[in-house]
Design a protein around this motif. Structure first.
Motif, short mmCIF file in Angstrom:
data_model
loop_
_atom_site.label_atom_id
_atom_site.label_comp_id
_atom_site.label_asym_id
_atom_site.label_seq_id
_atom_site.Cartn_x
_atom_site.Cartn_y
_atom_site.Cartn_z
N PHE A 384 18.54 19.20 8.10
CA PHE A 384 18.63 18.01 7.31
C PHE A 384 17.59 17.78 6.16
O PHE A 384 16.61 18.64 6.26
N LEU A 385 17.70 16.87 5.23
CA LEU A 385 17.09 16.95 4.03
C LEU A 385 15.68 16.26 4.77
O LEU A 385 15.74 15.43 5.69
N LYS A 386 14.59 16.52 4.16
CA LYS A 386 13.28 15.90 4.66
C LYS A 386 13.21 14.47 4.29
O LYS A 386 13.51 13.99 3.19
N PRO A 387 13.34 13.76 5.11
CA PRO A 387 13.41 12.01 4.81
C PRO A 387 12.41 11.48 4.26
O PRO A 387 10.98 11.97 4.47
N LYS A 388 12.54 10.89 3.08
CA LYS A 388 11.51 10.02 2.53
C LYS A 388 11.46 8.71 2.96
O LYS A 388 12.53 8.25 3.59
N ALA A 392 17.70 7.00 4.43
CA ALA A 392 18.35 7.45 5.77
C ALA A 392 18.35 8.95 6.20
O ALA A 392 18.33 9.82 4.76
N LEU A 393 18.74 9.27 7.13
CA LEU A 393 19.16 10.92 7.38
C LEU A 393 20.24 11.19 6.56
O LEU A 393 21.25 10.89 6.58
N ALA A 394 19.99 12.50 6.01
CA ALA A 394 21.08 13.22 5.24
C ALA A 394 20.95 14.61 5.61
O ALA A 394 19.84 15.18 5.70
N TRP A 395 22.34 15.41 5.49
CA TRP A 395 22.33 16.65 5.50
C TRP A 395 21.75 17.38 4.69
O TRP A 395 21.73 17.13 3.23
N GLN A 396 21.36 18.40 4.84
CA GLN A 396 20.90 19.71 3.63
C GLN A 396 22.25 20.01 3.04
O GLN A 396 23.42 20.05 3.78
#
Length: 519
Positions: A384-388, A392-396
């Motif tokens: 997953f992308l590092k959440p800011k 929301a949670l998001a895929w690489q």
């Protein structure tokens, strides 16, 4: 003064009313919702009992009738009940059903759905596991572990799901939902050509035979609708091999077979006809024709992943069932603590398993060409992308694209990673690994209360730690299975696309230093 009611009378009345309403859920979900709203306390069931019953029926009927508001109402009611009684396994189980139901009622939107529903499903899995432990030996534990298996299966985590179904059967050997769930997973592998087909069919047939002997158990556990959904499968006559003959097996081979720890495509059984029965491997890799010469590094990476796992498994066997020579003399801390090589080998095995997960993420990065510094790649954050803050949670992106192309095994890897941090049902395994790596882990025969507290020492019940170790070995085996499956699915797609690529197959590495006499 009102006379106290016997607990067994309360349980019997609760089960009777629950059975009546559950039958209504099957027939007419909307009527079941109305009946749940009309429930009122009586001379046996007090307001708290009625609220728990109402919440469970609202959730079941809401899921069956696609009524999101009813599910939300049931979830909110259970959360209020748990505020004053947080350790009730039956309430945790019902709440898990509600959260899983809320996720399932959200329309599927491709790979993004897994991110949108991640928190709901992770909490549900955690609650199922909690209920399975809190109510150990009861029908609630069996139901909770069955539903955990169902949740894992929906996330393509078939190996873990199978292990959960068998855990459910340890609590209730006649649980037809768990039996048919386990059979479905074995049949799926058999139909896909993964593993020894005859062995898989033989074990699946035994599961279904037991389910057929107790048909009413499915109705009791999941209702008439669930029974009808499984009736065709239960009526199917399946012919397969008898259970593997382990009469000539070594103690180590029996240990591996008993706990389903073989690193082989067949998730049940042990093929003793093979001298090297840990036969799971990467079959071939497809690369562009202009790729530099040499064997793709992924083959060597998987060799290391596999041998690291096998080393951890053998250490666990030595500590749990083998013989260890300990020359150390230790101080008695007067708190029933165990010190010595055995305890250290147990913690070393568990730690080694969790280390394999991080290496798996590195290997996936190499194979999929994922971005990032190799020195900072780890299993928890790879997918997953590092959440800011506030996002929301998001895929690489590369992972999302591969999943969109049908690579379901990559979903399984990512979903495992989401259950390991705080709040996930696998979190304890990571916590144990961190403690034994950076601080001190002490195992006890009786209780876990230390002679004197110290913030640098974590204390564990010895038996509980051993159970955790077996589960961690099973988890690592599952992750390596998903990793190989991820490669297989991608290679199958690349081959079918007919692009300018060439498949590369490498021979077995069948010589190991020290085994010259076997060549």
């Amino acid at each position: 003064m009102k006379k106290a009611v016997d607990a067994k009378v309360i349980e019997r009345r609760f089960c009777e009313r629950h059975a009546t309403l559950s039958a209504l859920v099957d027939q007419d979900p909307q009527s079941a919702i109305e009946a749940a709203h009309a429930l009122a306390p009586d001379d046996v069931l007090n307001a708290r009992n009625i609220n728990a019953l109402r919440a469970g029926i609202l959730i079941d009927a809401g899921i069956a009738g696609n009524h999101v508001q009813a599910v939300d109402e049931g979830v909110a009611s259970l959360q209020r009940l748990l505020d004053s009684d947080a350790n009730r396994g039956d309430l945790q189980y019902s709440l898990a059903n509600g959260l899983a139901g809320k996720a399932d009622l959200l329309p599927y939107s491709g790979p993004a759905w897994y991110c949108e529903t991640a928190d709901l499903r992770r909490k549900a899995r955690h609650l199922y596991r909690f209920a399975g432990e809190a109510e150990a030996g009861s029908f609630i534990a069996s139901r909770a572990l069955t539903n955990l298996g169902n949740a894992l299966k929906k996330a393509y985590r078939f190996v873990e799901g199978y292990d959960c179904y068998l855990s459910a059967l340890n609590n209730d050997p006649h649980n037809g939902v768990a039996l048919t769930g386990a059979a479905k997973i074995l049949l799926r592998f058999a139909n896909e050509g993964t593993g020894d087909r005859d062995v898989l069919l033989g074990v699946a047939a035994r599961h279904l035979r037991t389910a057929r002997e107790n048909p009413d158990r499915i109705r009791e556990l999941a209702g008439e609708r669930a029974y009808k959904q499984r009736s065709e499968l239960m009526a199917t006559e399946i012919v397969g091999d008898a259970p593997p003959d382990l009469s000539s097996a070594t103690d180590y081979q029996r240990f591996v077979a008993k706990h389903r720890l073989a690193m082989a495509p067949t998730i049940e059984g042990l093929d003793l006809a093979m001298s090297r029965w840990d036969s799971l491997r990467i079959e071939s890799i497809t690369e562009p024709i202009n790729t530099e010469h040499g064997v793709p590094p992924i083959f060597g990476m998987f060799n290391v992943l596999k041998s690291d796992y096998l080393a951890a498994r053998f250490l666990a066997y030595l500590a749990l069932e083998g013989e260890l020579i300990d020359s150390g003399k230790y101080s008695d801390t007067l708190d029933y603590a165990n010190y010595g090589i055995r305890s250290s080998v147990l913690t070393l095995s568990q730690r080694s398993c969790m280390d394999v997960l991080d290496k798996t993420a590195v290997a996936a990065s190499e194979y999929l060409g994922l971005p990032g510094n190799p020195k900072s790649v780890d299993f928890l954050t790879r997918w997953f992308l590092k959440p800011k803050k506030g996002e929301a949670l998001a895929w690489q992106s590369e992972v999302r694209e591969e999943i969109a192309l049908g690579n379901t095994a990559l979903i399984a890897l990512a979903e495992v990673s989401y259950d390991i941090p705080e709040g996930g049902f696998l979190q304890k395994k990571r916590s144990i690994r961190n403690t034994s790596t950076h601080r001190f882990t002490v195992l006890h025969d009786i209780d876990t209360k230390p002679s004197r507290k110290c913030r640098y020492i974590d204390h564990y019940d010895g038996g509980g730690f051993e159970d955790q170790l077996i589960e961690t070995l099973q988890l690592t085996r599952a992750v390596l299975f998903y990793f190989v499956e991820m490669i297989r699915l991608r290679e199958k797609r690349l081959t079918s696309e007919g692009s300018l690529t060439v498949p590369l197959t490498v021979p077995d590495h069948d010589w190991i230093r020290g085994e010259e006499g076997e060549r």
